[in-house]
Motif scaffolding. Structure first.
Motif, PDB file in Angstrom:
ATOM      1  N   PRO A   6       0.823  -1.223   0.000  1.00 54.24           N
ATOM      2  CA  PRO A   6       0.000   0.000   0.000  1.00 54.24           C
ATOM      3  C   PRO A   6       0.851   1.265   0.000  1.00 54.24           C
ATOM      4  CG  PRO A   6      -0.031  -1.052   2.163  1.00 54.24           C
ATOM      5  CD  PRO A   6       0.699  -1.985   1.251  1.00 54.24           C
ATOM      6  N   PRO A   7       0.402   2.286  -0.711  1.00 54.82           N
ATOM      7  CA  PRO A   7       1.113   3.562  -0.697  1.00 54.82           C
ATOM      8  C   PRO A   7       0.957   4.245   0.662  1.00 54.82           C
ATOM      9  CG  PRO A   7      -0.957   3.802  -1.862  1.00 54.82           C
ATOM     10  CD  PRO A   7      -0.816   2.341  -1.532  1.00 54.82           C
ATOM     11  N   ASN A   8       1.796   5.227   0.911  1.00 50.36           N
ATOM     12  CA  ASN A   8       1.779   5.894   2.226  1.00 50.36           C
ATOM     13  C   ASN A   8       0.426   6.484   2.585  1.00 50.36           C
ATOM     14  OD1 ASN A   8       4.355   5.377   3.123  1.00 50.36           O
ATOM     15  ND2 ASN A   8       5.228   7.107   1.983  1.00 50.36           N
ATOM     16  N   TRP A   9      -0.216   7.154   1.644  1.00 44.88           N
ATOM     17  CA  TRP A   9      -1.461   7.849   1.997  1.00 44.88           C
ATOM     18  C   TRP A   9      -2.545   6.877   2.431  1.00 44.88           C
ATOM     19  CZ3 TRP A   9      -5.312   6.071  -1.102  1.00 44.88           C
ATOM     20  CH2 TRP A   9      -4.993   5.667  -2.397  1.00 44.88           C
ATOM     21  N   TYR A  10      -2.500   5.630   1.923  1.00 44.07           N
ATOM     22  CA  TYR A  10      -3.512   4.639   2.288  1.00 44.07           C
ATOM     23  C   TYR A  10      -3.412   4.288   3.775  1.00 44.07           C
ATOM     24  CZ  TYR A  10      -6.270   0.306   1.961  1.00 44.07           C
ATOM     25  OH  TYR A  10      -7.214  -0.679   2.131  1.00 44.07           O
ATOM     26  N   LYS A  11      -2.184   4.390   4.307  1.00 42.82           N
ATOM     27  CA  LYS A  11      -1.952   3.995   5.700  1.00 42.82           C
ATOM     28  C   LYS A  11      -2.121   5.161   6.666  1.00 42.82           C
ATOM     29  CE  LYS A  11       2.027   2.690   4.239  1.00 42.82           C
ATOM     30  NZ  LYS A  11       3.284   2.069   3.776  1.00 42.82           N
ATOM     31  N   ASP A  12      -2.223   6.370   6.120  1.00 44.49           N
ATOM     32  CA  ASP A  12      -2.263   7.560   6.984  1.00 44.49           C
ATOM     33  C   ASP A  12      -3.629   7.738   7.646  1.00 44.49           C
ATOM     34  OD1 ASP A  12       0.299   8.252   6.620  1.00 44.49           O
ATOM     35  OD2 ASP A  12      -0.071   9.813   5.125  1.00 44.49           O
ATOM     36  N   PRO A  13      -3.625   8.177   8.925  1.00 43.53           N
ATOM     37  CA  PRO A  13      -4.905   8.424   9.614  1.00 43.53           C
ATOM     38  C   PRO A  13      -5.866   9.346   8.859  1.00 43.53           C
ATOM     39  CG  PRO A  13      -3.093   8.488  11.183  1.00 43.53           C
ATOM     40  CD  PRO A  13      -2.475   8.369   9.814  1.00 43.53           C
ATOM     41  N   PRO A  14      -5.409  10.414   8.201  1.00 43.44           N
ATOM     42  CA  PRO A  14      -6.388  11.293   7.525  1.00 43.44           C
ATOM     43  C   PRO A  14      -7.195  10.574   6.450  1.00 43.44           C
ATOM     44  CG  PRO A  14      -4.252  12.380   7.660  1.00 43.44           C
ATOM     45  CD  PRO A  14      -4.044  10.963   8.125  1.00 43.44           C
ATOM     46  N   TYR A  15      -6.546   9.762   5.637  1.00 43.99           N
ATOM     47  CA  TYR A  15      -7.292   9.022   4.612  1.00 43.99           C
ATOM     48  C   TYR A  15      -8.243   8.045   5.277  1.00 43.99           C
ATOM     49  CZ  TYR A  15      -8.468   5.901   0.770  1.00 43.99           C
ATOM     50  OH  TYR A  15      -9.164   5.150  -0.141  1.00 43.99           O
ATOM     51  N   ARG A  16      -7.747   7.313   6.259  1.00 41.35           N
ATOM     52  CA  ARG A  16      -8.550   6.250   6.875  1.00 41.35           C
ATOM     53  C   ARG A  16      -9.800   6.813   7.541  1.00 41.35           C
ATOM     54  NH1 ARG A  16      -3.994   4.605  10.211  1.00 41.35           N
ATOM     55  NH2 ARG A  16      -5.629   3.934  11.613  1.00 41.35           N
ATOM     56  N   ALA A  17      -9.684   8.015   8.084  1.00 37.31           N
ATOM     57  CA  ALA A  17     -10.844   8.605   8.763  1.00 37.31           C
ATOM     58  C   ALA A  17     -11.758   9.331   7.779  1.00 37.31           C
ATOM     59  CB  ALA A  17     -10.366   9.570   9.842  1.00 37.31           C
ATOM     60  N   ARG A  18     -11.156  10.122   6.908  1.00 34.43           N
ATOM     61  CA  ARG A  18     -11.981  11.026   6.093  1.00 34.43           C
ATOM     62  C   ARG A  18     -12.720  10.325   4.957  1.00 34.43           C
ATOM     63  NH1 ARG A  18      -9.059  15.801   3.819  1.00 34.43           N
ATOM     64  NH2 ARG A  18     -11.186  16.477   3.382  1.00 34.43           N
ATOM     65  N   VAL A  19     -12.152   9.237   4.450  1.00 37.61           N
ATOM     66  CA  VAL A  19     -12.826   8.580   3.334  1.00 37.61           C
ATOM     67  C   VAL A  19     -14.161   7.993   3.794  1.00 37.61           C
ATOM     68  CG1 VAL A  19     -11.842   6.259   3.551  1.00 37.61           C
ATOM     69  CG2 VAL A  19     -12.390   7.167   1.280  1.00 37.61           C
ATOM     70  N   VAL A  20     -14.272   7.737   5.090  1.00 42.88           N
ATOM     71  CA  VAL A  20     -15.533   7.244   5.630  1.00 42.88           C
ATOM     72  C   VAL A  20     -16.478   8.421   5.901  1.00 42.88           C
ATOM     73  CG1 VAL A  20     -16.609   6.031   7.567  1.00 42.88           C
ATOM     74  CG2 VAL A  20     -14.405   5.245   6.667  1.00 42.88           C
ATOM     75  N   ARG A  21     -15.925   9.486   6.470  1.00 39.35           N
ATOM     76  CA  ARG A  21     -16.735  10.625   6.922  1.00 39.35           C
ATOM     77  C   ARG A  21     -17.186  11.511   5.779  1.00 39.35           C
ATOM     78  NH1 ARG A  21     -13.048  12.591  10.689  1.00 39.35           N
ATOM     79  NH2 ARG A  21     -12.589  14.302   9.294  1.00 39.35           N
ATOM     80  N   GLU A  22     -16.269  11.804   4.877  1.00 41.68           N
ATOM     81  CA  GLU A  22     -16.589  12.743   3.787  1.00 41.68           C
ATOM     82  C   GLU A  22     -15.904  12.292   2.497  1.00 41.68           C
ATOM     83  OE1 GLU A  22     -15.163  16.591   4.926  1.00 41.68           O
ATOM     84  OE2 GLU A  22     -13.186  15.864   5.475  1.00 41.68           O
ATOM     85  N   PRO A  23     -16.332  11.137   1.988  1.00 42.42           N
ATOM     86  CA  PRO A  23     -15.639  10.570   0.818  1.00 42.42           C
ATOM     87  C   PRO A  23     -15.645  11.488  -0.400  1.00 42.42           C
ATOM     88  CG  PRO A  23     -17.711   9.402   1.255  1.00 42.42           C
ATOM     89  CD  PRO A  23     -17.456  10.292   2.422  1.00 42.42           C
ATOM     90  N   ARG A  24     -16.759  12.177  -0.627  1.00 36.47           N
ATOM     91  CA  ARG A  24     -16.848  13.005  -1.833  1.00 36.47           C
ATOM     92  C   ARG A  24     -15.840  14.165  -1.783  1.00 36.47           C
ATOM     93  NH1 ARG A  24     -20.985  12.479  -5.334  1.00 36.47           N
ATOM     94  NH2 ARG A  24     -22.212  11.428  -3.742  1.00 36.47           N
ATOM     95  N   VAL A  25     -15.734  14.771  -0.614  1.00 37.50           N
ATOM     96  CA  VAL A  25     -14.796  15.891  -0.441  1.00 37.50           C
ATOM     97  C   VAL A  25     -13.363  15.392  -0.596  1.00 37.50           C
ATOM     98  CG1 VAL A  25     -13.951  17.632   1.188  1.00 37.50           C
ATOM     99  CG2 VAL A  25     -16.398  17.077   1.108  1.00 37.50           C
ATOM    100  N   LEU A  26     -13.077  14.285   0.065  1.00 35.36           N
ATOM    101  CA  LEU A  26     -11.715  13.753   0.030  1.00 35.36           C
ATOM    102  C   LEU A  26     -11.327  13.328  -1.387  1.00 35.36           C
ATOM    103  CD1 LEU A  26      -9.187  12.924   1.667  1.00 35.36           C
ATOM    104  CD2 LEU A  26     -10.156  10.634   1.767  1.00 35.36           C
ATOM    105  N   LEU A  27     -12.233  12.630  -2.067  1.00 26.89           N
ATOM    106  CA  LEU A  27     -11.916  12.185  -3.427  1.00 26.89           C
ATOM    107  C   LEU A  27     -11.657  13.387  -4.337  1.00 26.89           C
ATOM    108  CD1 LEU A  27     -14.371   9.166  -3.862  1.00 26.89           C
ATOM    109  CD2 LEU A  27     -11.883   9.094  -3.707  1.00 26.89           C
ATOM    110  N   ALA A  28     -12.434  14.438  -4.161  1.00 21.21           N
ATOM    111  CA  ALA A  28     -12.214  15.643  -4.971  1.00 21.21           C
ATOM    112  C   ALA A  28     -10.825  16.212  -4.677  1.00 21.21           C
ATOM    113  CB  ALA A  28     -13.302  16.677  -4.690  1.00 21.21           C
ATOM    114  N   GLU A  29     -10.462  16.235  -3.405  1.00 18.85           N
ATOM    115  CA  GLU A  29      -9.129  16.742  -3.033  1.00 18.85           C
ATOM    116  C   GLU A  29      -8.022  15.890  -3.635  1.00 18.85           C
ATOM    117  OE1 GLU A  29      -8.486  17.164   1.181  1.00 18.85           O
ATOM    118  OE2 GLU A  29     -10.354  18.288   1.412  1.00 18.85           O
TER     119      GLU A  29
END
Lengths: 92, 197
Positions: free
Chosen positions: B119-142
């Motif tokens: 897995p790439p670094n961002w996949y393991k990072d807390p921000p991705y792990r938390a935000r993709v559940v909470r606000e996937p549309r915003v995160l994916l756009a970012e």
């Protein structure tokens, strides 16, 4: 917040994707993979449980720090190394 | 505190722990330095998203393979000779114009190594792990993957028992391409679900 999409340029890259920030991280990855392969019959489950606990224990800790803690927990927990072996070695 | 500008900063405590672990395990005869080198070599040369890309391309050109892949991911990737670790229970989810799938491991870093590599670094990072559940549309756009409001986003949380692979939609204008050329278009990020091809 940064997602580190581009990351640092430290090796190794694998098919253009960066999995590690520093050589020691790659080494401790290989060490864990080697231990799992040679000592746990290629079963990642015990290590995975340690890793999950290590991350849950300190969620903001950098990933490879948790990975290292998990490996230490695995080898100490299964009696491959004594409980203080690593700390004693570092103190030497 | 000592500083040595010629030799950079001293190793961090965690790095010293990692080195000590290796030394001790080698001294105890539990593993050798050569074992570790060999394992690294194996992961470097034999694992990577090229395997997943081959699976996706096959599914694009062969409807019956696509069906088998969606019914039983593990069996279908084995059909292509892909073995590798962490794909013992692989579930493949297909994007459509209406639904976009994205994969995370909220607890740690579970990931289908056998088809995507490490897995790439961002996949393991807390921000991705938390935000993709909470606000996937915003995160994916970012992350450079903006989706229309009308597209439903489904987030899949990987676990020790189950790993996910996203089957991206085949890009328009690729009708004449060979299966191999199609595989060359498939990126790791599209198979995690953070990119649309």
């Amino acid at each position: 917040m940064t997602l580190d999409l581009d990351g640092a340029s430290a090796p190794p890259r694998r098919n253009g994707e960066l999995a590690f920030d520093a050589p020691w991280q790659y080494r401790v990855f290989g060490l864990a993979a080697g231990v799992v392969e040679r000592r746990f019959d290629d079963d990642w489950a015990p290590f995975r449980r340690c890793l999950k606990d290590a991350i849950a224990d300190r969620p903001q800790r950098p990933y490879w720090d948790s990975w290292t803690a998990a490996l230490e927990e695995l080898v100490v927990g299964t009696g491959l190394l004594g409980p203080d072996a690593v700390s004693r070695r570092i103190a030497d | 505190m000592t500083t040595d500008h010629h030799h950079g900063t001293p190793p961090a405590p965690v790095e010293r722990r990692a080195v000590a672990l290796e030394e001790l395990l080698v001294e105890q005869g539990l593993i050798s330095h050569e074992d570790i080198d060999a394992v690294q070599q194996e992961y470097e040369t034999q694992l990577g998203p090229m395997h997943g890309a081959r699976v996706v391309a096959r599914a694009w050109v062969d409807p019956s393979y696509r069906e088998r892949l969606l019914a039983n991911g593990t069996r279908a990737v084995h059909e292509l000779g892909i073995e590798g670790p962490e794909i013992e229970h692989l579930v493949v989810v297909a994007n459509s114009p209406e639904v976009h799938h994205v994969v995370v491991c909220t607890l740690c870093s579970c990931y289908p190594w056998g088809v995507l590599g490490l897995p790439p670094n961002w996949y393991k990072d807390p921000p991705y792990r938390a935000r993709v559940v909470r606000e996937p549309r915003v995160l994916l756009a970012e992350m450079g993957c903006p989706l229309e409001e009308s597209v439903e986003i489904q987030v899949w949380d990987s676990s020790a028992d189950c790993r996910y692979l996203v089957l991206p939609e085949r890009p328009a204008g690729t009708d004449g391409l060979s299966e191999e050329a199609l595989a060359g278009l498939v990126t790791r990020d599209s198979m995690v679900g953070v990119e649309v091809l």
